[in-house]
Design an enzyme around this catalytic site. Sequence first.
Site, mmCIF file in Angstrom:
data_model
loop_
_atom_site.group_PDB
_atom_site.id
_atom_site.type_symbol
_atom_site.label_atom_id
_atom_site.label_comp_id
_atom_site.label_asym_id
_atom_site.label_seq_id
_atom_site.Cartn_x
_atom_site.Cartn_y
_atom_site.Cartn_z
ATOM 1 N N ASP A 59 30.115 -81.371 50.402
ATOM 2 C CA ASP A 59 28.700 -81.658 50.644
ATOM 3 C C ASP A 59 27.951 -80.523 51.334
ATOM 4 O O ASP A 59 26.730 -80.482 51.294
ATOM 5 C CB ASP A 59 28.541 -82.968 51.421
ATOM 6 C CG ASP A 59 29.455 -83.064 52.632
ATOM 7 O OD1 ASP A 59 30.115 -82.056 52.974
ATOM 8 O OD2 ASP A 59 29.506 -84.151 53.233
ATOM 9 N N ASP A 468 32.026 -81.005 64.089
ATOM 10 C CA ASP A 468 32.880 -82.121 63.638
ATOM 11 C C ASP A 468 34.355 -82.013 64.012
ATOM 12 O O ASP A 468 35.029 -83.033 64.118
ATOM 13 C CB ASP A 468 32.793 -82.341 62.125
ATOM 14 C CG ASP A 468 31.441 -82.880 61.695
ATOM 15 O OD1 ASP A 468 30.722 -83.416 62.556
ATOM 16 O OD2 ASP A 468 31.101 -82.745 60.517
#
Length: 822
Positions: A59, A468
């Site tokens: 993504d 993340d």
Amino acid sequence: MPKFALLAVLTAAALSPFAYAVSSQTYTWKNVKIGGGGGFVPGIVFNPTEKGLAYARTDIGGAYKLNADNSWTPLLDFADDARWNYWGVDALATDPVQPALIHQATGMYTNSWDPNNGQILISTDYGKTFTPSRLPFKVGGNMPGRGMGERLAVDPNSNGILFFGARSGKGLWKSTNFGVTWTQVTSFPSTGTYIPDASDSSGYNSDKVGIAWVTFDKTSGSSGSATPRIFVGVANKGSTNIYVTTNGGTTWTAVAGQNTTYLPHKGVLSPAEKALYVSYSDGAGPYDGTLGAVYRYDIAASTWKDITPVSGSDLYFGFGGVAVDIQKPGTIMVAALNSWWPDGQIYRSTNSGATWTPFWDWNGYPNMNKYYSYTNSLAPWLGPNYVDVTPGNKQIGWMMEALVINPLDSNHWLYGTGATIQGGRDLLKWDTTRNVSLNAWADGIEETAIQGLISPPSGPSLLSAVGDIGGFTHTSLTAAPKAGFTNPTWATAADIDFAGLNPATVVRIGTGDSTSGKQVALSYDSGASWSPHYGAADNVSGGKVAISADGATVLWRTGSNGVQVSSNSAAFTTVPSLPSSAVIASDKKTATVFYGASGSSFYLSTDSGKTFAAKGSLGSSTSPVKIIVNPGVTGDVWVSTDKGLFHSTNSGTSFSATSGVTQAWAIALGAPAKAGGYPALFAAANIDGIGYFRSDDAGVNWVKINDAAHGFGSASANVLTADPRIYGRVYIGTNGRGIFYGDASGIAPPPTTTAATTTTTSGTTTTTMPPTTTTTSANPTGTAPAGAYGQCGGTGWTGPTTCVSGYTCTYSNPYYSQCVPS
Ligand SMILES: *[C@@H]1O[C@H](CO)[C@@H](O)[C@H](O)[C@H]1NC(C)=O
Ligand SMILES: *[C@@H]1O[C@H](CO)[C@@H](O)[C@H](O)[C@H]1NC(C)=O
Ligand SMILES: *[C@@H]1O[C@H](CO)[C@@H](O)[C@H](O)[C@H]1NC(C)=O
């Protein structure tokens, strides 16, 4: 079809009206290996014709091609600042007729974050080169529902025909010339009404997810003619969401008997069974889903059957990935989209969904039968220390939308998770010994958003602050780190800095996105171990950080609580004299000196960040990006801004604008070309075009160091650091493609293992740093040894450095060593 135009590079200074020259130099670019992916893999697609040909799409980091050894090769690294949205891949199609052809629908966001429309990237050589076909609307590769799909498909009987399902109410589109031009299929009855969260003012969750998937029924036609029957799934909830055409897309009807309760995530054809398997979830994904179902549609009989593997309280998730074994009709697998606890779940059926077996089950809570053996040796950091979303060590994963069985090899399967790709090559054992090997197999995929990089002058060459997955001390550039930063463990580290005179002293900050608590942490051993900074207020997070040359003072431009400073681990206090939007830096030689910039103003502190005074002007700049400091000269600073690159040699009292640089983002100083020379200056900048440049003469002449194959995506999103030990080496942290390091051609290849040595003793990893240059006082001679628990070292300590018998002088932190029992 036109090739991409190479970025223009000025080679003849005589043509330039400026007194600078830009040439180019060949650089070798490689990823710093984090390994194991690092982000969500929403799609994996196998080619049904050429054995072993498969692609994964991400993504934020482009797409990858599978290699025979289970590793992956990136395909979209050419994407540069103008084409950064190519790294959001919303759909991917591999051609069943001509396997060398690959099509990708790219574009990052449909809201304002991405100003550009999307494009179909067409390759005729397995992804080595691409030609874009511009679309008249945006594509959202990093938008909600990106794991639904594939929303782009090639007609398996007539491969010049493609269908693409758009987002944002733009509808279904068709190409009859291999994707070169597209027209809307106006007869298609729905553009999709589902919106994840209409109240989201950013536009991110309030856009329509649109058309979810397109599935050709190859068996309805014959080779050479357009396939008549095509199923299309739409993000509608509570109304018709699966349509079919039987005339190649001229007219469409709702598939009769469908259950419209949930959103259809996947529609996968099992040709020999003439069946369509559909997974449903109550949200678009990838993070949500608390209910769902799996259905089997018998095409010949026009009947639906609920084949959901679990029910009642065992059903606490939706379904994402669906795989069929083309070689063994009736063998199918489905993945729970998000079974957050205790781990993800996958089910397998060998009788078309009549009965299922799970990947794990309870063996008397809390014991689990795991019908697999797990290996993450290629990315060990995915293991126990990885920032996990719930207690317990997940092995199977979450956000599982991409689940595929190799159509030409029943043993070979892969699936994507929120963090990596996993799979194996002995899947048929599920049906015999009921125990398969599960491997983290994302080697080659580097899909991280890098927030900060440092390359200290001693110790490991590179430390990272990563979105993340926290961040790492990279003791090797070519081997995956064993563990990320812990104590505290944050999902995202926002920034990182080291102390110029005590380079093993490192500070990092978190964004508060995983655990509450302290969002500042200190390490005195180059990131091998950490402790929270207890002077930080709870719930204050984010921003940028700088640590003084001696490591005693931390200056923190917080995310939304202004600028704060702390010395000697005291509570942070507000710094009113520096604007809350300021960029900050520490001097690397003088412990009391910090720098700041905001708007067109530059600020200097000479009292350890307590107060700042406005100094010289940065011209017409409105947004400074980065301040860097010559590590050898206090007060020799560079500031990159929206209006150029500014240099001061008098602590910011006055600045000169660098000729020819109209805009600059990340900047860094590294080892000089010649011993004693000015540090090599690196910049992501606009110098007759946006690129990456190096200057060996303090900004007079520049060489462009990136090439047509290495664009690094959005320039303004990237971070840089340069190696102070290796001339020419620069590290580029990207927003989605991990970290690259580049070495100039013509310079002897430097080592890839950095200076630290790692020893493993009975399961404990100890990283031993090489000696560092510190300001620790000279060893006093002739003094008596320190007593039990007495001080025996530390910055500024002039007392004894040995201990009485039975005690050993033990390093505690740069300011304190103590005599502890031997
Ligand atoms: C449709 O699906 C929902 C959710 O699985 C279920 O509760 C309902 O009974 C189904 N409706 C029919 C008519 O089968
Ligand atoms: C599957 O094999 C692994 C590795 O040998 C073992 O740890 C695990 O317990 C086995 N699973 C079951 C359910 O026996
Ligand atoms: C931090 O945030 C949590 C969750 O919102 C809250 O419970 C806690 O009281 C906050 N702590 C402080 C010091 O504001």
